[in-house]
Design a protein around this motif. Sequence first.
Motif, PDB file in Angstrom:
ATOM      1  N   PHE A 110      49.983   7.093 -67.048  1.00  0.00           N
ATOM      2  CA  PHE A 110      50.793   6.066 -67.711  1.00  0.00           C
ATOM      3  C   PHE A 110      51.741   6.746 -68.704  1.00  0.00           C
ATOM      4  CE2 PHE A 110      51.867   2.121 -69.776  1.00  0.00           C
ATOM      5  CZ  PHE A 110      51.660   1.161 -68.801  1.00  0.00           C
ATOM      6  N   GLY A 111      52.694   7.513 -68.192  1.00  0.00           N
ATOM      7  CA  GLY A 111      53.631   8.221 -69.054  1.00  0.00           C
ATOM      8  C   GLY A 111      53.004   9.483 -69.630  1.00  0.00           C
ATOM      9  N   SER A 112      53.405   9.850 -70.843  1.00  0.00           N
ATOM     10  CA  SER A 112      52.897  11.051 -71.498  1.00  0.00           C
ATOM     11  C   SER A 112      52.598  10.759 -72.957  1.00  0.00           C
ATOM     12  CB  SER A 112      53.914  12.196 -71.393  1.00  0.00           C
ATOM     13  OG  SER A 112      55.160  11.807 -71.944  1.00  0.00           O
ATOM     14  N   ASN A 113      51.792  11.618 -73.572  1.00  0.00           N
ATOM     15  CA  ASN A 113      51.421  11.436 -74.975  1.00  0.00           C
ATOM     16  C   ASN A 113      52.654  11.353 -75.865  1.00  0.00           C
ATOM     17  OD1 ASN A 113      48.626  11.565 -74.509  1.00  0.00           O
ATOM     18  ND2 ASN A 113      48.665  13.793 -74.534  1.00  0.00           N
ATOM     19  N   GLN A 114      52.581  10.495 -76.877  1.00  0.00           N
ATOM     20  CA  GLN A 114      53.637  10.381 -77.870  1.00  0.00           C
ATOM     21  C   GLN A 114      53.029  10.607 -79.246  1.00  0.00           C
ATOM     22  OE1 GLN A 114      55.830   6.720 -77.486  1.00  0.00           O
ATOM     23  NE2 GLN A 114      56.302   7.053 -75.328  1.00  0.00           N
ATOM     24  N   GLN A 115      53.306  11.780 -79.819  1.00  0.00           N
ATOM     25  CA  GLN A 115      52.731  12.162 -81.102  1.00  0.00           C
ATOM     26  C   GLN A 115      51.209  12.044 -81.015  1.00  0.00           C
ATOM     27  OE1 GLN A 115      54.816   9.768 -84.013  1.00  0.00           O
ATOM     28  NE2 GLN A 115      56.675  10.985 -83.829  1.00  0.00           N
ATOM     29  N   ASP A 116      50.614  11.193 -81.835  1.00  0.00           N
ATOM     30  CA  ASP A 116      49.160  11.068 -81.834  1.00  0.00           C
ATOM     31  C   ASP A 116      48.647   9.960 -80.925  1.00  0.00           C
ATOM     32  OD1 ASP A 116      48.584  13.208 -83.345  1.00  0.00           O
ATOM     33  OD2 ASP A 116      47.802  12.126 -85.060  1.00  0.00           O
ATOM     34  N   LYS A 117      49.541   9.305 -80.176  1.00  0.00           N
ATOM     35  CA  LYS A 117      49.122   8.237 -79.275  1.00  0.00           C
ATOM     36  C   LYS A 117      48.786   8.825 -77.912  1.00  0.00           C
ATOM     37  CE  LYS A 117      51.495   4.248 -81.275  1.00  0.00           C
ATOM     38  NZ  LYS A 117      52.438   3.129 -81.009  1.00  0.00           N
ATOM     39  N   SER A 118      47.570   8.588 -77.461  1.00  0.00           N
ATOM     40  CA  SER A 118      47.176   9.061 -76.140  1.00  0.00           C
ATOM     41  C   SER A 118      47.835   8.200 -75.068  1.00  0.00           C
ATOM     42  CB  SER A 118      45.657   8.995 -75.991  1.00  0.00           C
ATOM     43  OG  SER A 118      45.220   7.649 -75.930  1.00  0.00           O
ATOM     44  N   ILE A 119      47.792   8.694 -73.836  1.00  0.00           N
ATOM     45  CA  ILE A 119      48.339   7.923 -72.723  1.00  0.00           C
ATOM     46  C   ILE A 119      47.615   6.584 -72.602  1.00  0.00           C
ATOM     47  CG2 ILE A 119      48.649   7.891 -70.210  1.00  0.00           C
ATOM     48  CD1 ILE A 119      48.960  10.929 -70.326  1.00  0.00           C
ATOM     49  N   TYR A 120      46.302   6.597 -72.786  1.00  0.00           N
ATOM     50  CA  TYR A 120      45.546   5.337 -72.697  1.00  0.00           C
ATOM     51  C   TYR A 120      45.942   4.383 -73.821  1.00  0.00           C
ATOM     52  CZ  TYR A 120      41.609   2.145 -72.154  1.00  0.00           C
ATOM     53  OH  TYR A 120      40.834   1.026 -71.964  1.00  0.00           O
ATOM     54  N   ASN A 121      46.189   4.905 -75.011  1.00  0.00           N
ATOM     55  CA  ASN A 121      46.662   4.059 -76.111  1.00  0.00           C
ATOM     56  C   ASN A 121      47.992   3.404 -75.761  1.00  0.00           C
ATOM     57  OD1 ASN A 121      45.469   6.353 -78.676  1.00  0.00           O
ATOM     58  ND2 ASN A 121      44.456   4.588 -77.754  1.00  0.00           N
ATOM     59  N   LEU A 122      48.887   4.170 -75.137  1.00  0.00           N
ATOM     60  CA  LEU A 122      50.183   3.623 -74.743  1.00  0.00           C
ATOM     61  C   LEU A 122      50.008   2.516 -73.705  1.00  0.00           C
ATOM     62  CD1 LEU A 122      52.249   6.938 -74.425  1.00  0.00           C
ATOM     63  CD2 LEU A 122      52.342   5.265 -76.284  1.00  0.00           C
ATOM     64  N   ALA A 123      49.096   2.730 -72.762  1.00  0.00           N
ATOM     65  CA  ALA A 123      48.832   1.697 -71.755  1.00  0.00           C
ATOM     66  C   ALA A 123      48.288   0.436 -72.411  1.00  0.00           C
ATOM     67  CB  ALA A 123      47.859   2.226 -70.709  1.00  0.00           C
ATOM     68  N   THR A 124      47.371   0.607 -73.348  1.00  0.00           N
ATOM     69  CA  THR A 124      46.787  -0.551 -74.045  1.00  0.00           C
ATOM     70  C   THR A 124      47.863  -1.319 -74.792  1.00  0.00           C
ATOM     71  OG1 THR A 124      44.690   0.643 -74.292  1.00  0.00           O
ATOM     72  CG2 THR A 124      45.026  -1.293 -75.677  1.00  0.00           C
ATOM     73  N   SER A 125      48.742  -0.614 -75.493  1.00  0.00           N
ATOM     74  CA  SER A 125      49.825  -1.269 -76.226  1.00  0.00           C
ATOM     75  C   SER A 125      50.732  -2.049 -75.289  1.00  0.00           C
ATOM     76  CB  SER A 125      50.635  -0.232 -77.001  1.00  0.00           C
ATOM     77  OG  SER A 125      49.851   0.404 -77.987  1.00  0.00           O
ATOM     78  N   TYR A 126      51.058  -1.447 -74.140  1.00  0.00           N
ATOM     79  CA  TYR A 126      51.898  -2.141 -73.169  1.00  0.00           C
ATOM     80  C   TYR A 126      51.228  -3.417 -72.679  1.00  0.00           C
ATOM     81  CZ  TYR A 126      53.987  -3.344 -68.696  1.00  0.00           C
ATOM     82  OH  TYR A 126      54.557  -4.051 -67.656  1.00  0.00           O
ATOM     83  N   PHE A 127      49.942  -3.332 -72.370  1.00  0.00           N
ATOM     84  CA  PHE A 127      49.232  -4.513 -71.871  1.00  0.00           C
ATOM     85  C   PHE A 127      49.199  -5.621 -72.916  1.00  0.00           C
ATOM     86  CE2 PHE A 127      48.209  -2.179 -68.227  1.00  0.00           C
ATOM     87  CZ  PHE A 127      47.552  -2.989 -67.320  1.00  0.00           C
ATOM     88  N   ILE A 128      48.897  -5.278 -74.151  1.00  0.00           N
ATOM     89  CA  ILE A 128      48.843  -6.288 -75.210  1.00  0.00           C
ATOM     90  C   ILE A 128      50.198  -6.971 -75.363  1.00  0.00           C
ATOM     91  CG2 ILE A 128      48.588  -6.622 -77.705  1.00  0.00           C
ATOM     92  CD1 ILE A 128      46.461  -4.411 -77.641  1.00  0.00           C
ATOM     93  N   ARG A 129      51.255  -6.189 -75.278  1.00  0.00           N
ATOM     94  CA  ARG A 129      52.608  -6.698 -75.524  1.00  0.00           C
ATOM     95  C   ARG A 129      53.192  -7.434 -74.321  1.00  0.00           C
ATOM     96  NH1 ARG A 129      54.444  -2.187 -76.384  1.00  0.00           N
ATOM     97  NH2 ARG A 129      55.571  -1.796 -74.427  1.00  0.00           N
ATOM     98  N   GLU A 130      52.957  -6.929 -73.099  1.00  0.00           N
ATOM     99  CA  GLU A 130      53.666  -7.425 -71.929  1.00  0.00           C
ATOM    100  C   GLU A 130      52.804  -8.122 -70.886  1.00  0.00           C
ATOM    101  OE1 GLU A 130      56.854  -7.363 -71.788  1.00  0.00           O
ATOM    102  OE2 GLU A 130      57.342  -5.968 -73.404  1.00  0.00           O
ATOM    103  N   VAL A 131      51.529  -7.818 -70.832  1.00  0.00           N
ATOM    104  CA  VAL A 131      50.697  -8.275 -69.710  1.00  0.00           C
ATOM    105  C   VAL A 131      49.745  -9.404 -70.091  1.00  0.00           C
ATOM    106  CG1 VAL A 131      49.024  -7.527 -67.974  1.00  0.00           C
ATOM    107  CG2 VAL A 131      50.850  -5.978 -68.673  1.00  0.00           C
ATOM    108  N   VAL A 132      49.212  -9.365 -71.304  1.00  0.00           N
ATOM    109  CA  VAL A 132      48.266 -10.385 -71.748  1.00  0.00           C
ATOM    110  C   VAL A 132      49.035 -11.648 -72.151  1.00  0.00           C
ATOM    111  CG1 VAL A 132      46.521 -10.978 -73.454  1.00  0.00           C
ATOM    112  CG2 VAL A 132      46.598  -8.664 -72.501  1.00  0.00           C
ATOM    113  N   ILE A 133      48.629 -12.786 -71.584  1.00  0.00           N
ATOM    114  CA  ILE A 133      49.316 -14.054 -71.846  1.00  0.00           C
ATOM    115  C   ILE A 133      48.284 -15.145 -72.154  1.00  0.00           C
ATOM    116  CG2 ILE A 133      51.325 -13.513 -70.419  1.00  0.00           C
ATOM    117  CD1 ILE A 133      50.036 -15.178 -68.176  1.00  0.00           C
ATOM    118  N   PRO A 134      48.682 -16.226 -72.853  1.00  0.00           N
ATOM    119  CA  PRO A 134      47.759 -17.331 -73.118  1.00  0.00           C
ATOM    120  C   PRO A 134      47.272 -17.960 -71.822  1.00  0.00           C
ATOM    121  CG  PRO A 134      49.703 -17.476 -74.525  1.00  0.00           C
ATOM    122  CD  PRO A 134      49.998 -16.418 -73.498  1.00  0.00           C
ATOM    123  N   ASP A 135      45.994 -18.366 -71.811  1.00  0.00           N
ATOM    124  CA  ASP A 135      45.432 -18.967 -70.602  1.00  0.00           C
ATOM    125  C   ASP A 135      45.464 -20.489 -70.623  1.00  0.00           C
ATOM    126  OD1 ASP A 135      43.453 -19.659 -72.400  1.00  0.00           O
ATOM    127  OD2 ASP A 135      41.876 -18.464 -71.449  1.00  0.00           O
ATOM    128  N   GLY A 136      46.031 -21.070 -71.690  1.00  0.00           N
ATOM    129  CA  GLY A 136      46.156 -22.519 -71.775  1.00  0.00           C
ATOM    130  C   GLY A 136      44.969 -23.210 -72.389  1.00  0.00           C
TER     131      GLY A 136
END
Length: 214
Positions: free
Chosen positions: A70-96
Motif C-alpha cells: 500500500f505505497g511506501s513509508n512516509q516518515q514515521d507512518k508505516s505502510i499499514y498506518n497509511l492504509a488504515t488512514s485511507y480506509f478511515i477517510r475514504e472507505v468507512v461509511i455510515p451504515d444507517g
Amino acid sequence: MATYDKGILGGFSGKVGSVIGTRWRGKNVMRSLPAPSNKVPTTAQVEQRLRFAAAVRFLNPIKSVVSRYFGSNQQDKSIYNLATSYFIREVVIPDGSGGFTIDYPRVLISKGDLQSLANPAAAPAAGEQITLTWEDNSGQGFAQADDLLIAIGYVESLNRALIFNDGIQRDATTDTLQFPAYLAGMEVQLYATFVTADEKEAATSVYLGAVTLI
C-alpha cells in the motif's frame, strides 16, 4: 514526555512499569502512563473510534498484503498506518443505524505505479471456484509479462479473507481461484492487483465486484 538516543536498555516499545516507550517523529520517546479519565467522549471521538474499528476489522485479515504493497513509508507512518488512514477517510461509511461499514468498491488492497489489470472480469464456476480473466497489457507503462497476480476474496459474513498469490503471471491472462467447499452459496468481494516479479513494486488494485460461489 522525554526523548533519548541510547539508554542502558536502548530503544524499546511498549509498557515497562509506569513508563511507555515508543517512536515519535523519528525519535525514541518515553512517557508516563496516562491517568484514567472520567470524561465522556465527544460525538466526534465516538465516531472516530467506530470508524477506526470498522477499518481495522476489514484490514486485519489482509494485513500481510496491505502492509507490503500500500505505497511506501512516509516518515514515521508505516505502510499499514497509511492504509488504515485511507480506509478511515475514504472507505468507512455510515451504515444507517448509527454504526459504520465498508464501501467495498472503494477498497484498495494495494497502491502503486505499476500497470493494473486490463479489462478484468470474474465469473463463478462450479465447485466453489471463481474464474478471473484479464488482457495482457505487458509493455504498457512499467508492466512486464512476468508481473505476478495477487487476488483477495473477502467474505463479510465471516470477516474472512482468502489471499491468492500462486505465481500467476500477467501474460497468463486467466486464473482459477479455488475457495473452500464450506463457502458455497456465500458472497465474496473480489479484488486483484499485480506486483513485480521481485515483489518490490505494486499496481493500484481493482475491485471485481461481488461474486456468489456455486
